[in-house]
Design a protein around this motif. Structure first.
Motif, PDB file in Angstrom:
ATOM      1  N   LEU A 213      58.648  72.863  14.125  1.00 28.58           N
ATOM      2  CA  LEU A 213      57.497  72.092  13.667  1.00 28.58           C
ATOM      3  C   LEU A 213      57.986  70.707  13.267  1.00 28.58           C
ATOM      4  CD1 LEU A 213      55.903  74.891  11.490  1.00 28.58           C
ATOM      5  CD2 LEU A 213      54.998  74.050  13.657  1.00 28.58           C
ATOM      6  N   PHE A 214      57.214  69.674  13.616  1.00 27.18           N
ATOM      7  CA  PHE A 214      57.700  68.310  13.386  1.00 27.18           C
ATOM      8  C   PHE A 214      56.530  67.342  13.295  1.00 27.18           C
ATOM      9  CE2 PHE A 214      57.638  69.374  17.865  1.00 27.18           C
ATOM     10  CZ  PHE A 214      56.879  68.362  18.411  1.00 27.18           C
ATOM     11  N   LEU A 231      55.023  49.108   7.267  1.00 26.35           N
ATOM     12  CA  LEU A 231      55.838  48.456   6.239  1.00 26.35           C
ATOM     13  C   LEU A 231      57.098  49.227   5.896  1.00 26.35           C
ATOM     14  CD1 LEU A 231      52.900  47.509   3.821  1.00 26.35           C
ATOM     15  CD2 LEU A 231      53.949  46.071   5.579  1.00 26.35           C
ATOM     16  N   VAL A 232      57.109  50.519   6.236  1.00 27.67           N
ATOM     17  CA  VAL A 232      58.228  51.377   5.848  1.00 27.67           C
ATOM     18  C   VAL A 232      59.325  51.309   6.908  1.00 27.67           C
ATOM     19  CG1 VAL A 232      58.916  53.753   5.336  1.00 27.67           C
ATOM     20  CG2 VAL A 232      56.683  52.904   4.585  1.00 27.67           C
ATOM     21  N   PRO A 233      60.581  51.084   6.522  1.00 30.85           N
ATOM     22  CA  PRO A 233      61.682  51.069   7.503  1.00 30.85           C
ATOM     23  C   PRO A 233      61.799  52.400   8.236  1.00 30.85           C
ATOM     24  CG  PRO A 233      62.415  50.199   5.389  1.00 30.85           C
ATOM     25  CD  PRO A 233      61.055  50.778   5.158  1.00 30.85           C
ATOM     26  N   ARG A 234      62.261  52.350   9.479  1.00 30.28           N
ATOM     27  CA  ARG A 234      62.356  53.555  10.294  1.00 30.28           C
ATOM     28  C   ARG A 234      63.246  54.610   9.644  1.00 30.28           C
ATOM     29  NH1 ARG A 234      61.910  55.312  15.744  1.00 30.28           N
ATOM     30  NH2 ARG A 234      62.325  57.544  15.652  1.00 30.28           N
ATOM     31  N   ASN A 235      64.323  54.200   9.002  1.00 35.15           N
ATOM     32  CA  ASN A 235      65.218  55.197   8.399  1.00 35.15           C
ATOM     33  C   ASN A 235      64.547  55.932   7.246  1.00 35.15           C
ATOM     34  OD1 ASN A 235      65.357  52.786   6.879  1.00 35.15           O
ATOM     35  ND2 ASN A 235      67.348  53.330   6.029  1.00 35.15           N
ATOM     36  N   TRP A 236      63.595  55.285   6.572  1.00 35.70           N
ATOM     37  CA  TRP A 236      62.835  55.956   5.521  1.00 35.70           C
ATOM     38  C   TRP A 236      61.888  56.993   6.128  1.00 35.70           C
ATOM     39  CZ3 TRP A 236      61.022  52.328   0.973  1.00 35.70           C
ATOM     40  CH2 TRP A 236      62.147  51.646   0.465  1.00 35.70           C
ATOM     41  N   VAL A 237      61.278  56.610   7.243  1.00 37.17           N
ATOM     42  CA  VAL A 237      60.381  57.544   7.931  1.00 37.17           C
ATOM     43  C   VAL A 237      61.164  58.765   8.396  1.00 37.17           C
ATOM     44  CG1 VAL A 237      58.830  57.848   9.907  1.00 37.17           C
ATOM     45  CG2 VAL A 237      58.847  55.684   8.659  1.00 37.17           C
ATOM     46  N   ASP A 238      62.341  58.536   8.958  1.00 36.38           N
ATOM     47  CA  ASP A 238      63.171  59.643   9.429  1.00 36.38           C
ATOM     48  C   ASP A 238      63.616  60.528   8.258  1.00 36.38           C
ATOM     49  OD1 ASP A 238      62.930  58.740  12.005  1.00 36.38           O
ATOM     50  OD2 ASP A 238      64.865  57.687  12.017  1.00 36.38           O
ATOM     51  N   ALA A 239      63.914  59.911   7.119  1.00 34.59           N
ATOM     52  CA  ALA A 239      64.319  60.678   5.944  1.00 34.59           C
ATOM     53  C   ALA A 239      63.170  61.552   5.450  1.00 34.59           C
ATOM     54  CB  ALA A 239      64.791  59.742   4.836  1.00 34.59           C
ATOM     55  N   CYS A 240      61.953  60.992   5.469  1.00 30.88           N
ATOM     56  CA  CYS A 240      60.773  61.758   5.076  1.00 30.88           C
ATOM     57  C   CYS A 240      60.547  62.922   6.033  1.00 30.88           C
ATOM     58  CB  CYS A 240      59.560  60.843   5.046  1.00 30.88           C
ATOM     59  SG  CYS A 240      58.014  61.679   4.589  1.00 30.88           S
ATOM     60  N   GLU A 241      60.749  62.670   7.315  1.00 31.21           N
ATOM     61  CA  GLU A 241      60.590  63.719   8.324  1.00 31.21           C
ATOM     62  C   GLU A 241      61.616  64.830   8.098  1.00 31.21           C
ATOM     63  OE1 GLU A 241      59.039  65.511  11.902  1.00 31.21           O
ATOM     64  OE2 GLU A 241      58.259  63.943  10.601  1.00 31.21           O
ATOM     65  N   SER A 242      62.854  64.459   7.838  1.00 32.50           N
ATOM     66  CA  SER A 242      63.894  65.457   7.586  1.00 32.50           C
ATOM     67  C   SER A 242      63.574  66.284   6.345  1.00 32.50           C
ATOM     68  CB  SER A 242      65.254  64.776   7.409  1.00 32.50           C
ATOM     69  OG  SER A 242      65.653  64.124   8.589  1.00 32.50           O
ATOM     70  N   PHE A 243      63.050  65.612   5.325  1.00 32.74           N
ATOM     71  CA  PHE A 243      62.707  66.327   4.087  1.00 32.74           C
ATOM     72  C   PHE A 243      61.608  67.349   4.331  1.00 32.74           C
ATOM     73  CE2 PHE A 243      59.772  66.561   0.428  1.00 32.74           C
ATOM     74  CZ  PHE A 243      60.597  67.251  -0.461  1.00 32.74           C
ATOM     75  N   THR A 244      60.537  66.950   4.994  1.00 25.76           N
ATOM     76  CA  THR A 244      59.422  67.888   5.184  1.00 25.76           C
ATOM     77  C   THR A 244      59.806  69.039   6.113  1.00 25.76           C
ATOM     78  OG1 THR A 244      58.471  66.509   6.968  1.00 25.76           O
ATOM     79  CG2 THR A 244      57.646  66.164   4.718  1.00 25.76           C
ATOM     80  N   ARG A 245      60.742  68.806   7.028  1.00 24.57           N
ATOM     81  CA  ARG A 245      61.189  69.887   7.900  1.00 24.57           C
ATOM     82  C   ARG A 245      62.116  70.862   7.174  1.00 24.57           C
ATOM     83  NH1 ARG A 245      64.029  69.341  12.390  1.00 24.57           N
ATOM     84  NH2 ARG A 245      63.038  71.210  13.231  1.00 24.57           N
ATOM     85  N   SER A 246      62.534  70.526   5.955  1.00 25.44           N
ATOM     86  CA  SER A 246      63.374  71.420   5.156  1.00 25.44           C
ATOM     87  C   SER A 246      62.563  72.238   4.159  1.00 25.44           C
ATOM     88  CB  SER A 246      64.433  70.611   4.395  1.00 25.44           C
ATOM     89  OG  SER A 246      63.836  69.836   3.361  1.00 25.44           O
ATOM     90  N   LEU A 247      61.270  71.987   4.086  1.00 24.50           N
ATOM     91  CA  LEU A 247      60.412  72.689   3.130  1.00 24.50           C
ATOM     92  C   LEU A 247      60.189  74.138   3.560  1.00 24.50           C
ATOM     93  CD1 LEU A 247      57.732  69.893   2.535  1.00 24.50           C
ATOM     94  CD2 LEU A 247      59.513  70.638   0.924  1.00 24.50           C
ATOM     95  N   PRO A 248      59.695  74.983   2.653  1.00 22.99           N
ATOM     96  CA  PRO A 248      59.368  76.366   3.031  1.00 22.99           C
ATOM     97  C   PRO A 248      58.415  76.400   4.226  1.00 22.99           C
ATOM     98  CG  PRO A 248      59.273  76.107   0.653  1.00 22.99           C
ATOM     99  CD  PRO A 248      59.457  74.729   1.217  1.00 22.99           C
ATOM    100  N   PHE A 249      58.550  77.432   5.041  1.00 20.35           N
ATOM    101  CA  PHE A 249      57.791  77.517   6.287  1.00 20.35           C
ATOM    102  C   PHE A 249      56.285  77.456   6.051  1.00 20.35           C
ATOM    103  CE2 PHE A 249      55.912  79.870   9.882  1.00 20.35           C
ATOM    104  CZ  PHE A 249      56.398  79.084  10.920  1.00 20.35           C
ATOM    105  N   SER A 250      55.805  78.070   4.996  1.00 15.46           N
ATOM    106  CA  SER A 250      54.365  78.066   4.712  1.00 15.46           C
ATOM    107  C   SER A 250      53.839  76.659   4.495  1.00 15.46           C
ATOM    108  CB  SER A 250      54.064  78.939   3.494  1.00 15.46           C
ATOM    109  OG  SER A 250      54.762  78.459   2.351  1.00 15.46           O
ATOM    110  N   TRP A 251      54.681  75.748   3.993  1.00 15.41           N
ATOM    111  CA  TRP A 251      54.297  74.352   3.820  1.00 15.41           C
ATOM    112  C   TRP A 251      54.424  73.590   5.128  1.00 15.41           C
ATOM    113  CZ3 TRP A 251      56.171  71.928  -1.435  1.00 15.41           C
ATOM    114  CH2 TRP A 251      55.797  72.771  -2.490  1.00 15.41           C
TER     115      TRP A 251
END
Length: 271
Positions: A213-214, A231-251
């Motif tokens: 899921l992504f 306005l957000v730098p690409r590396n911040w977006v990628d960091a946010c994406e990595s964080f949400t992909r580490s959350l519990p599966f139900s989330w």
């Protein structure tokens, strides 16, 4: 992959495809949500192909359109067959070709005699446009070799903003036959839920090996976050994406808009 320049003499389907190429492979960032979402889908799709098949394997790219996955896989060393109903796109794909082995097979993929021919089949962003996804996946499964794989990407039906019906809740999918195969999100009929993917795979004689899921709400620019995304730098977006992909599966299944599934065929499929 070569970068092409649009010409007035181009066919309409070429002119239609080119703006997507700008976002998908040429680095245009005017619609960042789309560009980021496509980059995520491309990354996970190519990673899964490389995970289960070595260069030289035979790959079929179904409804491949302007051929960006076809071209990328050919450049990685795979023997790729491009397929789409729109035969005039063959020459557009050839304009962008730089290296690698590509065969062209325009037309209805189920009438071309490819049963059991491929090590890997790509069906990216297709099944949500089909009135009978169960029949579609069953037929696709017959084209892959025993021991081969299907890589399927599709929007995640459990994303919290999804307003389209669940396939298994529809008593008569045939009502959608006249509107199937329409392009873009306007042509989405159903958005599959994860439990439906399992059921459809089992019915087709396939096994779900892995599901990813992504693309979270920010990455896709939803909830009016498109302005923030600029306005957000690409590396911040990628960091946010990595964080949400580490959350519990139900989330994860509620806050990610896309999924890519790796399906395997382990035995013969009976008609």
């Amino acid at each position: 992959m070569k970068k092409v320049q649009p010409q007035d003499s181009w066919r309409e389907s070429w002119k239609y495809s080119y703006p997507y190429d700008l976002l998908e492979i040429y680095g245009e960032m005017s619609y960042r949500g789309y560009a980021y979402a496509y980059a995520n889908r491309r990354q996970h799709t190519l990673e899964l192909v490389q995970k289960i098949a070595r260069p030289g394997a035979k790959v079929l790219d179904v409804a491949a359109g302007q051929g960006n996955f076809t071209l990328s896989l050919a450049e990685l060393g795979y023997e790729v067959t491009w397929n789409d109903l729109r035969e005039e796109l063959v020459d557009y794909v050839k304009l962008k070709w730089e290296r690698g082995v590509i065969h062209y097979a325009p037309g209805d993929i189920f009438s071309l005699g490819f049963e059991g021919c491929f090590d890997v089949i790509l069906i990216t962003e297709i099944i949500e446009h089909v009135a009978h996804p169960d029949d579609f996946l069953y037929k696709i499964a017959q084209l892959v070799k025993v021991g081969g794989y299907i890589v399927m990407s599709t929007p995640n039906g459990e994303y919290f903003q999804n307003r389209l019906p669940k396939y298994s809740d529809c008593p008569d999918p045939s009502q959608f036959e006249e509107i199937q195969f329409q392009p873009n999100a306007d042509g989405h009929i159903f958005l599959l839920h994860l439990d439906e993917v399992e059921l459809l795979a089992k019915k087709a004689g396939l096994t779900v090996v892995e599901t990813r899921l992504f693309t979270n709400t920010l990455t896709n620019g939803h909830l009016k976050l498109g302005t923030v995304l600029k306005l957000v730098p690409r590396n911040w977006v990628d960091a946010c994406e990595s964080f949400t992909r580490s959350l519990p599966f139900s989330w994860r299944k509620k806050i990610h808009t896309g999924m890519v599934c790796l399906l395997s065929r382990s035995s013969d499929i009976t008609s």
